[in-house]
Design a protein around this motif. Structure first.
Motif, mmCIF file in Angstrom:
data_model
loop_
_atom_site.group_PDB
_atom_site.id
_atom_site.type_symbol
_atom_site.label_atom_id
_atom_site.label_comp_id
_atom_site.label_asym_id
_atom_site.label_seq_id
_atom_site.Cartn_x
_atom_site.Cartn_y
_atom_site.Cartn_z
ATOM 1 N N VAL A 176 0.844 -1.199 0.000
ATOM 2 C CA VAL A 176 0.000 0.000 0.000
ATOM 3 C C VAL A 176 0.876 1.244 0.000
ATOM 4 O O VAL A 176 0.574 2.239 -0.681
ATOM 5 N N ASN A 177 1.983 1.209 0.757
ATOM 6 C CA ASN A 177 2.947 2.314 0.744
ATOM 7 C C ASN A 177 3.435 2.610 -0.662
ATOM 8 O O ASN A 177 3.477 3.760 -1.102
ATOM 9 N N VAL A 178 3.823 1.575 -1.357
ATOM 10 C CA VAL A 178 4.335 1.739 -2.718
ATOM 11 C C VAL A 178 3.228 2.219 -3.652
ATOM 12 O O VAL A 178 3.444 3.106 -4.491
ATOM 13 N N ALA A 179 2.038 1.645 -3.498
ATOM 14 C CA ALA A 179 0.915 2.051 -4.344
ATOM 15 C C ALA A 179 0.592 3.532 -4.156
ATOM 16 O O ALA A 179 0.343 4.260 -5.130
ATOM 17 N N LEU A 180 0.598 3.995 -2.895
ATOM 18 C CA LEU A 180 0.330 5.411 -2.629
ATOM 19 C C LEU A 180 1.446 6.306 -3.158
ATOM 20 O O LEU A 180 1.216 7.481 -3.458
ATOM 21 N N GLY A 181 2.651 5.757 -3.255
ATOM 22 C CA GLY A 181 3.752 6.529 -3.808
ATOM 23 C C GLY A 181 3.725 6.616 -5.323
ATOM 24 O O GLY A 181 4.062 7.650 -5.903
ATOM 25 N N LEU A 182 3.302 5.525 -5.969
ATOM 26 C CA LEU A 182 3.284 5.489 -7.430
ATOM 27 C C LEU A 182 2.002 6.082 -8.012
ATOM 28 O O LEU A 182 2.007 6.583 -9.139
ATOM 29 N N TYR A 183 0.924 5.992 -7.271
ATOM 30 C CA TYR A 183 -0.369 6.468 -7.772
ATOM 31 C C TYR A 183 -1.039 7.292 -6.679
ATOM 32 O O TYR A 183 -1.990 6.859 -6.027
ATOM 33 N N ALA A 184 -0.514 8.486 -6.482
ATOM 34 C CA ALA A 184 -0.955 9.323 -5.363
ATOM 35 C C ALA A 184 -2.123 10.235 -5.713
ATOM 36 O O ALA A 184 -2.718 10.846 -4.823
ATOM 37 N N ALA A 185 -2.473 10.332 -6.990
ATOM 38 C CA ALA A 185 -3.473 11.308 -7.425
ATOM 39 C C ALA A 185 -4.817 11.157 -6.702
ATOM 40 O O ALA A 185 -5.390 12.166 -6.257
ATOM 41 N N PRO A 186 -5.369 9.941 -6.559
ATOM 42 C CA PRO A 186 -6.678 9.844 -5.878
ATOM 43 C C PRO A 186 -6.656 10.371 -4.445
ATOM 44 O O PRO A 186 -7.582 11.086 -4.030
ATOM 45 N N LEU A 187 -5.603 10.039 -3.681
ATOM 46 C CA LEU A 187 -5.515 10.518 -2.305
ATOM 47 C C LEU A 187 -5.334 12.025 -2.263
ATOM 48 O O LEU A 187 -5.989 12.720 -1.465
ATOM 49 N N ILE A 188 -4.477 12.560 -3.102
ATOM 50 C CA ILE A 188 -4.242 14.002 -3.113
ATOM 51 C C ILE A 188 -5.507 14.745 -3.515
ATOM 52 O O ILE A 188 -5.856 15.784 -2.923
ATOM 53 N N ASP A 189 -6.221 14.224 -4.517
ATOM 54 C CA ASP A 189 -7.463 14.877 -4.951
ATOM 55 C C ASP A 189 -8.510 14.854 -3.836
ATOM 56 O O ASP A 189 -9.191 15.863 -3.585
ATOM 57 N N ALA A 190 -8.636 13.701 -3.159
ATOM 58 C CA ALA A 190 -9.600 13.604 -2.055
ATOM 59 C C ALA A 190 -9.213 14.541 -0.918
ATOM 60 O O ALA A 190 -10.073 15.209 -0.325
#
Length: 496
Positions: free
Chosen positions: A469-483
């Motif tokens: 999940v750490n890696v996923a949030l690092g590689l694909y951060a757009a959804p979290l940042i947008d939220a």
């Protein structure tokens, strides 16, 4: 039937763990209590995900308990920020429930295991209640539910120091809760309401009275003690160090984050950013304290020999990052805080899981005790390294995204000294994480020590889930940042 279920989800997410806790005591069996905890946490995670989607699509949700409309009745309320925090708490509870089975067998006496799971469910319920309630007094009630259960859980730690740590936490937590309750009482005195939205609408008429200003001060101090902001952090290192591994995982990933959420909710939703950060010097004070927390926490972590204590001091530093972000009182700063609330919850959860797996095998967790384990416990050691790199802020990890967004926020207002403090603290993280890595991979194991094997599969699977999940949030951060950006925009405009 399905429609009725969807309308009752805000209440169900609190009621399920509240009902499951006495079931654990009733059945009086550790294995069955663990299964109840597992099923309940995953059910709550599913509900939290549905609520998150519902908020994203349809906007904030208001649920009137017992059909009594707010402000006279108790309101449960979900918006962009609370739905994110709800998802973090339920998600971490779900993963830690998988991890807990083997960990609890090793650290908790068999005859007390059912009490442990009952306590975890009550703590879980309290954190969910804080996140979803729209009533100031009920926020205090749920805070005490989570705190009281945490004291008991920490006291169950395998070492005698756990009792003293729990007592220290009890004293400090009681002071923090008392301050918070006094502050809420002052607000009730001036507004005649306990509903947060209703208080916010009535507060501008009396905002400049001594009573409201005192209430704000009491709430900030009380919440800061609960979230362990410097210099009110003294309870945290021992609590994290001597608690059972499963408790360290769960509270490090959620409890302080929920306390930060509660403080943000009061400052932005109830009092309003213009009043707190424009007319009063609260923002400057919090920024100063956050910088001291970042540097002092990181410096203290460097000199620790116990890995769990090192991670505890690291948490104090990371809380500084979160507080610094929302203390900027800008959309970018609040966005950075929300992003780091999620990312640090996942990072620290993974690190404490890896540390707990090392303890499970070695029954010790000092840097000297784990020498050479990188070759004997490759999966556990690699998980610690991967999560440690995220804590440092290496690219392609969640920690990098957090620090990048926070740096953008401080540079947006030309706060170069804050950017320098962030970079220095990150370099310190490289030092203390590097000490553990050096011991795992570059020191020889003591000759008298038998060659250990890996930790149980359930512990490894849970740990690596958070690492991925750490890696996923690092590689694909757009959804979290947008939220986070949507939540920050709504929060900053709460009283605009």
């Amino acid at each position: 039937m399905i429609t009725h279920f969807f309308t009752q989800m805000p209440a169900l997410v609190i009621v399920l763990p509240l009902l499951a806790a006495p079931l654990c005591v009733l059945f009086h069996r550790g294995a069955l209590a663990w299964f109840i905890y597992l099923i309940t946490s995953w059910a709550c995670f599913g509900i939290a995900f549905l609520l998150y989607v519902q908020v994203k699509v349809g906007g904030p949700i208001s649920y009137a308990m017992g059909g009594w409309a707010p402000p006279f009745g108790i309101e449960l309320r979900l918006d962009g920020l609370s739905s994110i925090v709800l998802l973090l708490v339920t998600g971490m509870a779900s993963i830690s429930a998988i991890y807990a089975r083997a960990s609890v067998i090793a650290e908790i006496a068999r005859e007390r295991a059912y009490l442990f799971y009952a306590g975890m469910l009550l703590c879980f319920c309290g954190l969910l209640g804080i996140t979803i309630t729209g009533d100031a007094f009920n926020l205090f009630v749920f805070l005490e539910i989570s705190s009281l259960s945490s004291y008991g859980l920490i006291a169950m730690g395998p070492k005698r120091r756990a009792l003293l740590s729990a007592f220290q936490y009890l004293i400090m937590g009681t002071i923090g809760g008392t301050f918070l309750l006094i502050g809420i009482g002052f607000l009730y005195m001036m507004t005649g309401s306990l509903n947060m939205a209703d208080i916010a609408s009535r507060l501008p008429d009396v905002a400049h009275t001594r009573t409201v200003e005192a209430g704000l001060a009491f709430i900030v101090v009380g919440a800061s003690l609960k979230l362990a902001l410097f210099p009110l952090h003294v309870w945290l290192p021992n609590a994290y160090t001597y608690a059972p591994s499963s408790v360290s995982v769960f509270i490090s990933a959620t409890a302080t984050k929920v306390a930060v959420y509660a403080l943000m909710r009061f400052l932005f939703t109830v009092f309003g950013a213009a009043y707190v950060f424009g007319e009063l010097p609260v923002g400057r004070i919090l920024i100063l304290l956050s910088v001291v927390a970042m540097l002092s926490g990181s410096m203290a972590a460097i000199f620790q020999t116990d890995v769990k204590r090192m991670l505890a001091w690291s948490s104090i530093a990371q809380i500084g990052y979160i507080v610094m972000g929302f203390a900027l009182a800008s959309v970018a700063g609040i966005t950075a805080s929300i992003v780091h609330i999620v990312n640090h919850g996942v990072i620290k959860g993974a690190l404490f899981m890896a540390a707990g797996a090392l303890f499970w095998r070695m029954r010790a967790i000092s840097i000297n005790d784990i020498a050479g384990l990188g070759r004997c416990m490759p999966w556990t050691s690699a998980a610690f390294v991967a999560a440690g790199l995220s804590l440092i802020g290496v690219p392609a990890t969640a920690g990098f995204i957090s620090k990048w967004v926070l740096l953008q926020a401080v540079l947006e207002n030309d706060h170069y000294w804050l950017a320098a403090a962030i970079l220095v603290s990150s370099l310190m993280a490289l030092v203390y994480i590097g000490r553990v890595v050096e011991s795992l991979y570059f020191r020889e194991a003591p000759e008298h020590r038998p060659t250990p094997g890996e930790a149980p599969l359930s512990m490894i699977a849970a740990t690596w889930t958070l690492v991925l999940v750490n890696v996923a949030l690092g590689l694909y951060a757009a959804p979290l940042i947008d939220a986070a950006h949507r939540a920050a925009t709504a929060l900053l405009g709460a009283q605009s």
